[in-house]
Design a protein around this motif. Sequence first.
Motif, PDB file in Angstrom:
ATOM      1  N   PHE A  42       0.837  -1.204   0.000  1.00  0.00           N
ATOM      2  CA  PHE A  42       0.000   0.000   0.000  1.00  0.00           C
ATOM      3  C   PHE A  42       0.873   1.256   0.000  1.00  0.00           C
ATOM      4  N   SER A  43       1.941   1.244   0.798  1.00  0.00           N
ATOM      5  CA  SER A  43       2.853   2.397   0.853  1.00  0.00           C
ATOM      6  C   SER A  43       3.478   2.652  -0.506  1.00  0.00           C
ATOM      7  N   ARG A  44       3.879   1.568  -1.180  1.00  0.00           N
ATOM      8  CA  ARG A  44       4.485   1.716  -2.506  1.00  0.00           C
ATOM      9  C   ARG A  44       3.476   2.275  -3.506  1.00  0.00           C
ATOM     10  N   PHE A  45       2.213   1.841  -3.404  1.00  0.00           N
ATOM     11  CA  PHE A  45       1.155   2.335  -4.281  1.00  0.00           C
ATOM     12  C   PHE A  45       0.940   3.841  -4.080  1.00  0.00           C
ATOM     13  N   ILE A  46       0.888   4.276  -2.824  1.00  0.00           N
ATOM     14  CA  ILE A  46       0.688   5.691  -2.520  1.00  0.00           C
ATOM     15  C   ILE A  46       1.847   6.528  -3.052  1.00  0.00           C
ATOM     16  N   LEU A  47       3.080   6.052  -2.824  1.00  0.00           N
ATOM     17  CA  LEU A  47       4.252   6.814  -3.262  1.00  0.00           C
ATOM     18  C   LEU A  47       4.344   6.879  -4.785  1.00  0.00           C
ATOM     19  N   MET A  48       3.885   5.826  -5.469  1.00  0.00           N
ATOM     20  CA  MET A  48       3.877   5.858  -6.927  1.00  0.00           C
ATOM     21  C   MET A  48       2.914   6.930  -7.435  1.00  0.00           C
ATOM     22  N   LYS A  49       1.773   7.061  -6.765  1.00  0.00           N
ATOM     23  CA  LYS A  49       0.818   8.106  -7.130  1.00  0.00           C
ATOM     24  C   LYS A  49       1.424   9.492  -6.923  1.00  0.00           C
ATOM     25  N   VAL A  50       2.126   9.659  -5.811  1.00  0.00           N
ATOM     26  CA  VAL A  50       2.782  10.940  -5.526  1.00  0.00           C
ATOM     27  C   VAL A  50       3.822  11.255  -6.603  1.00  0.00           C
ATOM     28  N   MET A  51       4.590  10.230  -7.009  1.00  0.00           N
ATOM     29  CA  MET A  51       5.607  10.406  -8.043  1.00  0.00           C
ATOM     30  C   MET A  51       4.972  10.817  -9.372  1.00  0.00           C
ATOM     31  N   ASN A  52       3.884  10.148  -9.737  1.00  0.00           N
ATOM     32  CA  ASN A  52       3.206  10.466 -10.999  1.00  0.00           C
ATOM     33  C   ASN A  52       2.695  11.895 -11.018  1.00  0.00           C
ATOM     34  N   ARG A  53       2.116  12.341  -9.911  1.00  0.00           N
ATOM     35  CA  ARG A  53       1.610  13.717  -9.837  1.00  0.00           C
ATOM     36  C   ARG A  53       2.746  14.727  -9.969  1.00  0.00           C
ATOM     37  N   GLY A  54       3.886  14.415  -9.346  1.00  0.00           N
ATOM     38  CA  GLY A  54       5.038  15.315  -9.444  1.00  0.00           C
ATOM     39  C   GLY A  54       5.547  15.451 -10.860  1.00  0.00           C
ATOM     40  N   MET A  55       5.554  14.335 -11.599  1.00  0.00           N
ATOM     41  CA  MET A  55       6.034  14.359 -12.981  1.00  0.00           C
ATOM     42  C   MET A  55       5.087  15.115 -13.908  1.00  0.00           C
ATOM     43  N   LEU A 253       7.372   4.959 -20.366  1.00  0.00           N
ATOM     44  CA  LEU A 253       6.129   4.264 -20.000  1.00  0.00           C
ATOM     45  C   LEU A 253       6.020   2.863 -20.585  1.00  0.00           C
ATOM     46  N   ILE A 254       7.160   2.211 -20.805  1.00  0.00           N
ATOM     47  CA  ILE A 254       7.134   0.816 -21.265  1.00  0.00           C
ATOM     48  C   ILE A 254       7.893  -0.022 -20.237  1.00  0.00           C
ATOM     49  N   SER A 255       7.164  -0.739 -19.395  1.00  0.00           N
ATOM     50  CA  SER A 255       7.774  -1.467 -18.282  1.00  0.00           C
ATOM     51  C   SER A 255       8.700  -2.582 -18.765  1.00  0.00           C
ATOM     52  N   LYS A 256       8.332  -3.241 -19.877  1.00  0.00           N
ATOM     53  CA  LYS A 256       9.145  -4.356 -20.366  1.00  0.00           C
ATOM     54  C   LYS A 256      10.552  -3.909 -20.727  1.00  0.00           C
ATOM     55  N   THR A 257      10.670  -2.811 -21.445  1.00  0.00           N
ATOM     56  CA  THR A 257      12.000  -2.339 -21.839  1.00  0.00           C
ATOM     57  C   THR A 257      12.765  -1.807 -20.631  1.00  0.00           C
ATOM     58  N   ASP A 280      10.835   7.837 -15.127  1.00  0.00           N
ATOM     59  CA  ASP A 280       9.405   7.871 -15.430  1.00  0.00           C
ATOM     60  C   ASP A 280       8.746   6.783 -14.582  1.00  0.00           C
ATOM     61  N   PRO A 281       7.417   6.671 -14.569  1.00  0.00           N
ATOM     62  CA  PRO A 281       6.768   5.651 -13.739  1.00  0.00           C
ATOM     63  C   PRO A 281       7.261   4.233 -14.003  1.00  0.00           C
ATOM     64  N   SER A 282       7.556   3.890 -15.261  1.00  0.00           N
ATOM     65  CA  SER A 282       8.020   2.531 -15.560  1.00  0.00           C
ATOM     66  C   SER A 282       9.390   2.278 -14.940  1.00  0.00           C
ATOM     67  N   PHE A 283      10.231   3.318 -14.865  1.00  0.00           N
ATOM     68  CA  PHE A 283      11.537   3.159 -14.208  1.00  0.00           C
ATOM     69  C   PHE A 283      11.350   2.862 -12.733  1.00  0.00           C
ATOM     70  N   TYR A 284      10.472   3.623 -12.065  1.00  0.00           N
ATOM     71  CA  TYR A 284      10.311   3.436 -10.628  1.00  0.00           C
ATOM     72  C   TYR A 284       9.645   2.107 -10.291  1.00  0.00           C
ATOM     73  N   LYS A 285       8.848   1.578 -11.196  1.00  0.00           N
ATOM     74  CA  LYS A 285       8.307   0.245 -10.969  1.00  0.00           C
ATOM     75  C   LYS A 285       9.432  -0.768 -10.863  1.00  0.00           C
ATOM     76  N   VAL A 286      10.409  -0.654 -11.752  1.00  0.00           N
ATOM     77  CA  VAL A 286      11.561  -1.556 -11.736  1.00  0.00           C
ATOM     78  C   VAL A 286      12.472  -1.246 -10.557  1.00  0.00           C
ATOM     79  N   TYR A 287      12.750   0.026 -10.326  1.00  0.00           N
ATOM     80  CA  TYR A 287      13.677   0.473  -9.284  1.00  0.00           C
ATOM     81  C   TYR A 287      13.164   0.077  -7.905  1.00  0.00           C
ATOM     82  N   TRP A 288      11.890   0.342  -7.636  1.00  0.00           N
ATOM     83  CA  TRP A 288      11.321   0.016  -6.336  1.00  0.00           C
ATOM     84  C   TRP A 288      11.130  -1.487  -6.171  1.00  0.00           C
TER      85      TRP A 288
END
Length: 494
Positions: A42-55, A253-257, A280-288
């Motif tokens: 849940f924390s990761r989901f919230i922080l991802m939303k915060v990141m997206n809004r910032g971008m 925005l391409i998670s696979k690449t 971008d969001p796809s980077f943070y999905k991998v990074y986190w």
Amino acid sequence: MFLLLNLLLAPSLLVTVSLQNPEIGLGNRFVIIIIAILIALFSRFILMKVMNRGMMSKSKKLKDSELGLQIAEIQNSSSIKFTVLDSDSDFSDTSSNRQEMVNNAKKVMIQQFKLDILIVLVYAIAALVIYADYPLDALQYFLYLTLFLIWTIMRFIGFRHQFKAYQEGLFKFISPIWKMVFVIFQTRWYMLLALIVLLSTLLKSLSGFLFGDYGEGVVFLIPIIFHLVTINRIRSKAKNRPNLKLLILRVFLISKTSMFTFSRLAKFWKHFGSYFTVADPSFYKVYWKRNFKHKFPVIIVFTFLIYTQLENSSIDSGAGSPFGPFIFLMVIAAIVFIIYSRRRMKLNFVSDKEELNKDIEKLIKHPVKLDNTFKEKPMSCHDNTWKLTVNKLVTTANVVLMDLRGFSEKNKGCEFEVNLLLNTVSLDKILFIGYTSALPLIKDVIQRKFKTLEQESPNINITNPNAVIYEVKKESNKETQQILDLLISKAIVN
């Protein structure tokens, strides 16, 4: 602080768990683990939303003068040609450069290993001096030292082959098993054990001074000082190591690449230099996801141990179960973590040119992490600062990877970056990669952008301009290694 104290008590907690009836509180412990996992997700989901809004937002600190003026382009008399490489191409001329960098990285690792062994030896000598007559009184402390020594040796044995993505011969087949066996000896656990040893020794030194045994305080202070001085010496020497700075630009925005680039390619590059990218969001999905995989097992283990200690203490004292209060504290801790992380995220966003320059200078001044690998620098940008950031990064990097996998007629978001690269970076410092299906479109975009360039472009009116494109087919370890070899060769030559 509470967590650190429990880290030091971990072995005794394990003993307590083993002596206790396994049926008592087992259900509560299982529920605690499940709730901890849910809170983390849940924390990761919230922080991802915060990141997206910032971008998606715009920086209010950015001045119009920092955006830069559009420079007129002129006709380029040169006609660009392409060299397309794939996994079947001959890469013998690039392997020597890679081997040189691998040898340098291995030397650093061997030096680190020798220093770690020396650090353990100094700690052990100090403990033997104090506990020579009654060693059983320091059994727990010697357990920490033994674990630290085991992790140091096994980490060295297990990760001697971590510098290559593609192995040949017999090791090609046993490499996956080898990694699986030695995964527990990863750097984070080793650093955690080092911290436990240092803090345990510090407590012994402080208790010696507090209770008037100054000899014990001084003896235990010596290995602490030696440990910290050694770390500082390593970090100081690291400033002089060759740092091949890689800029990774890609289709957003391409998670696979992103998974291929940042989970595999960047994992090996950290031994040779730092890398930059615009996140971008796809980077943070991998990074986190990577950080989650490394850190979360540690958190789960010690959450279990802490709760076990509390429950056992409540049973001994006759108090009620700590289950409810512990859940409450976990929720409060999660809220504090989200607030703290949200604040850090906002501070890490590139807001103007001054902040951007400070971030780059800081990394160049201190390029190496505590584990002796190079730092990565994902740049979080507002909607109006990402172009400013890319402009700065292309002039900082030694080599640029323009990842055009996912590039298509419907997704041409990288045309700005391609144009910027051709205007600011020499062609022999750029490696383009893309899928087979996109090669005609990639060539077309490069040709169109190359026809008109700025007057100061390093590629204007040059002789025999050649763009290198690596055709990605399987995203295999072999292709990862060949891309790395090309990037290393381009960075060294230039």
